[in-house]
Design an enzyme around this catalytic site. Structure first.
Site, PDB file in Angstrom:
ATOM      1  N   CYS A   1       2.976  44.287 -29.081  1.00 28.39           N
ATOM      2  CA  CYS A   1       4.078  42.846 -29.721  1.00 28.39           C
ATOM      3  C   CYS A   1       4.200  43.248 -31.118  1.00 28.39           C
ATOM      4  O   CYS A   1       5.206  42.880 -31.719  1.00 28.39           O
ATOM      5  CB  CYS A   1       3.976  41.833 -28.876  1.00 28.39           C
ATOM      6  SG  CYS A   1       3.227  41.702 -27.593  1.00 28.39           S
TER       7      CYS A   1
ATOM      8  N   ARG B   1      -8.070  48.099 -22.778  1.00 26.29           N
ATOM      9  CA  ARG B   1      -8.369  46.424 -21.993  1.00 26.29           C
ATOM     10  C   ARG B   1      -9.645  46.881 -21.979  1.00 26.29           C
ATOM     11  O   ARG B   1     -10.014  47.666 -21.034  1.00 26.29           O
ATOM     12  CB  ARG B   1      -7.592  45.728 -21.609  1.00 26.29           C
ATOM     13  CG  ARG B   1      -5.995  45.690 -22.980  1.00 26.29           C
ATOM     14  CD  ARG B   1      -5.772  44.473 -21.573  1.00 26.29           C
ATOM     15  NE  ARG B   1      -3.836  44.362 -22.545  1.00 26.29           N
ATOM     16  CZ  ARG B   1      -3.022  42.605 -21.880  1.00 26.29           C
ATOM     17  NH1 ARG B   1      -2.465  42.832 -21.334  1.00 26.29           N
ATOM     18  NH2 ARG B   1      -1.661  43.776 -22.632  1.00 26.29           N
TER      19      ARG B   1
ATOM     20  N   GLN C   1       1.819  50.530 -20.422  1.00 23.88           N
ATOM     21  CA  GLN C   1       3.386  49.512 -19.832  1.00 23.88           C
ATOM     22  C   GLN C   1       5.023  49.836 -20.187  1.00 23.88           C
ATOM     23  O   GLN C   1       5.299  50.551 -20.715  1.00 23.88           O
ATOM     24  CB  GLN C   1       3.166  48.321 -21.004  1.00 23.88           C
ATOM     25  CG  GLN C   1       1.701  47.598 -20.097  1.00 23.88           C
ATOM     26  CD  GLN C   1       1.799  46.554 -21.601  1.00 23.88           C
ATOM     27  OE1 GLN C   1       2.124  46.067 -22.731  1.00 23.88           O
ATOM     28  NE2 GLN C   1       0.952  45.500 -20.847  1.00 23.88           N
TER      29      GLN C   1
ATOM     30  N   ASP D   1       6.981  48.683 -21.346  1.00 22.54           N
ATOM     31  CA  ASP D   1       7.255  47.515 -22.426  1.00 22.54           C
ATOM     32  C   ASP D   1       8.727  46.888 -23.221  1.00 22.54           C
ATOM     33  O   ASP D   1       9.261  48.009 -23.539  1.00 22.54           O
ATOM     34  CB  ASP D   1       5.938  46.921 -23.151  1.00 22.54           C
ATOM     35  CG  ASP D   1       5.091  46.363 -23.648  1.00 22.54           C
ATOM     36  OD1 ASP D   1       5.988  44.547 -23.471  1.00 22.54           O
ATOM     37  OD2 ASP D   1       4.628  46.058 -24.578  1.00 22.54           O
TER      38      ASP D   1
ATOM     39  N   HIS E   1      10.381  43.813 -26.088  1.00 21.88           N
ATOM     40  CA  HIS E   1      11.028  43.431 -26.750  1.00 21.88           C
ATOM     41  C   HIS E   1      12.279  42.973 -27.629  1.00 21.88           C
ATOM     42  O   HIS E   1      12.688  43.674 -28.401  1.00 21.88           O
ATOM     43  CB  HIS E   1       9.186  43.733 -27.901  1.00 21.88           C
ATOM     44  CG  HIS E   1       8.369  43.281 -27.594  1.00 21.88           C
ATOM     45  ND1 HIS E   1       7.461  44.335 -27.619  1.00 21.88           N
ATOM     46  CD2 HIS E   1       7.820  42.396 -27.423  1.00 21.88           C
ATOM     47  CE1 HIS E   1       6.333  44.001 -27.073  1.00 21.88           C
ATOM     48  NE2 HIS E   1       6.296  42.697 -26.678  1.00 21.88           N
TER      49      HIS E   1
ATOM     50  N   HIS F   1       9.449  38.748 -24.321  1.00 29.99           N
ATOM     51  CA  HIS F   1       8.664  40.587 -24.055  1.00 29.99           C
ATOM     52  C   HIS F   1       8.435  40.432 -22.603  1.00 29.99           C
ATOM     53  O   HIS F   1       9.274  39.230 -21.573  1.00 29.99           O
ATOM     54  CB  HIS F   1       7.403  39.929 -24.057  1.00 29.99           C
ATOM     55  CG  HIS F   1       6.830  39.570 -25.311  1.00 29.99           C
ATOM     56  ND1 HIS F   1       5.992  39.571 -25.657  1.00 29.99           N
ATOM     57  CD2 HIS F   1       6.731  38.489 -25.790  1.00 29.99           C
ATOM     58  CE1 HIS F   1       4.897  39.524 -27.068  1.00 29.99           C
ATOM     59  NE2 HIS F   1       5.955  37.878 -26.630  1.00 29.99           N
TER      60      HIS F   1
END
Ligand SMILES: [Zn+2]
Length: 445
Positions: free
Chosen positions: A126, A155, A173, A175, A177, A307
């Protein structure tokens, strides 16, 4: 997407969230273990030299990742998403601004440059994506901006907690946005919800339960932003879930650091519940990064971020899917879609011509020309859950004769090569989700 600790545990954490363990057949569960299936299908591996929690995807596993990602992307691109690409590291300044350097410190992998500058491996995308949006000013006419990227985040986890694909240090991910105006929140949420429904229905996850993951007002200090901002965001999600008529429940304390979420829970074929997709509303990062658009009156207007991830993480979704299907993937997703089994060496040349025809048609095909008994070759093909095993012997080489095809579920039938190719191509290109093809592949003419 996804930057609070809780979320991390769920996305990269344990696959199983038992609904009714007493109902479960434990043998069945063991047979379906994704680590076992992953080995049989040769999809991923781990190396002591690389480290635990860092899966290495084989050529076949990579095909599955790419096909899944393409499926999600096809659904997203219908709603005008655009792909973006970011580096995997950043200066610490980015996470100081986002608040992650403080609130996410323990989970960050830090990197120091030769001149002692501090960088971090990205644990989420993000903050980077905000900087793509912020590269220029946006008129209200250009809103929403929808960025999507399938990429790895890293992580730090206790090494003792790492397990197969369900608990990893490198998480891919799918992902996205969406940067939009307040008035566009509902539409954008509903579009993503449609994608999620289509995607999970395809794999037979028919019951999706929705958790409204809200903040806990008793621990307001844990979160970014004011109580007022949280009230607005949570009311918006409540309304969307109600309008959609979702099977939903509220869960205080389950929110992300920056905003409330809709978390989707899918029940698999043996009754276990998994957290899969997520859509999150964020009024806080736009404040922190001062993100706005120019509205109809020519004024700067604060925007919001949404998200979302459809699969959540590719590692976890692959684990869930392998256990849900016991490795029996639909044709379009199978790394090897057909394997040709010549019975003896004198059949190899003819097998090669069939191979070429299938390959030219775009079918992922292999030849098993090992010097083994046919029954052994068939057994190997079935263990690898290959949808079609094409047997070539003397009979199949006769002019005008049909091919003998053995399916992974054990039925045997025959078909002309042209007919077989037509059917396979049609099923692959339409992403046919049917797993049992016997009747319609059979050439009845
Ligand atoms: Zn995000």
């Amino acid at each position: 997407m996804g930057d609070n600790f809780k979320y991390r545990l769920e996305i990269s954490g344990s696959t199983t969230n038992m609904v009714s363990s007493s109902l479960m057949d434990t043998k069945n569960e063991k047979e379906r273990d994704h680590k076992k299936i992953g080995k049989e299908l040769d999809l991923f591996t781990f190396s002591d030299l690389v480290g635990s929690g860092l899966p290495l995807w084989t050529p076949k596993g990579t095909i599955i990742r790419q096909e899944l990602d393409k499926f999600v992307w096809d659904l997203r691109s219908k709603h005008d998403y655009q792909r973006v690409t970011i580096p995997h590291i950043t200066k610490r300044n980015l996470y100081e601004t986002s608040g992650h350097w403080q609130k996410f410190a323990e989970d960050l992998f830090k990197v120091t440059s030769r001149d002692e500058r501090e960088y971090a491996l990205k644990p989420m995308n993000c903050p980077h994506h905000t900087q793509i949006f912020a590269r220029k000013s946006h008129s209200y006419r250009e809103m929403p901006q929808r960025y999507a990227e399938t990429t790895m985040v890293y992580r730090d986890e206790q090494s003792g907690e790492l397990n197969g694909l369900t608990r990893v240090l490198s998480i891919t991910q799918d992902d996205s946005h969406v940067f939009c105006r307040m008035t566009q929140i509902k539409d954008e949420f509903l579009k993503i919800w449609d994608i999620i429904d289509t995607f999970y229905r395809h794999f037979g996850f028919t019951e999706l339960k929705v958790r409204l993951s809200f903040h806990d007002p008793k621990t307001q200090g844990k979160y970014l932003g004011t109580p007022e901002i949280w009230r607005i965001a949570e009311d918006a999600l409540r309304e969307i879930a109600k309008e959609r008529g979702a099977d939903s429940f509220e869960a205080p304390g389950e929110a992300a650091l920056y905003g409330p979420k809709l978390d989707f829970l899918a029940t698999d074929s043996i009754g276990r519940q998994h957290q899969v997709a997520t859509i999150q509303l964020d009024l806080n990062l736009p404040e922190r990064f001062d993100l706005s658009c120019i509205n109809e009156r020519g004024e700067k207007e604060r925007i919001v971020m949404i998200h979302s991830a459809i699969m959540g993480s590719l590692e976890r979704f692959t684990a869930v899917l392998l256990e849900h299907t016991a490795g029996v993937l639909p044709l379009w997703l199978s790394p090897v879609q057909a394997r040709i089994l010549p019975i003896a060496e004198r059949h190899n040349e003819f097998a090669q011509t069939i191979f070429e025809k299938l390959k030219i048609a775009g079918v992922r095909v292999e030849i098993d020309s090992n010097n083994e008994m046919l029954s052994k070759k068939i057994r190997a093909g079935k263990t690898e859950k290959i949808p079609y095993l094409i047997v070539i012997g003397d009979q199949e080489m006769q002019p005008d004769s049909k091919l003998t095809i053995e399916s992974r579920e054990g039925s045997r039938y025959s078909s002309k090569i042209e007919y077989l190719i037509d059917k396979l191509v049609q099923k692959i290109s339409s992403r046919d989700s049917n797993l049992h093809y016997t009747e319609d592949i059979m050439n009845v003419s």
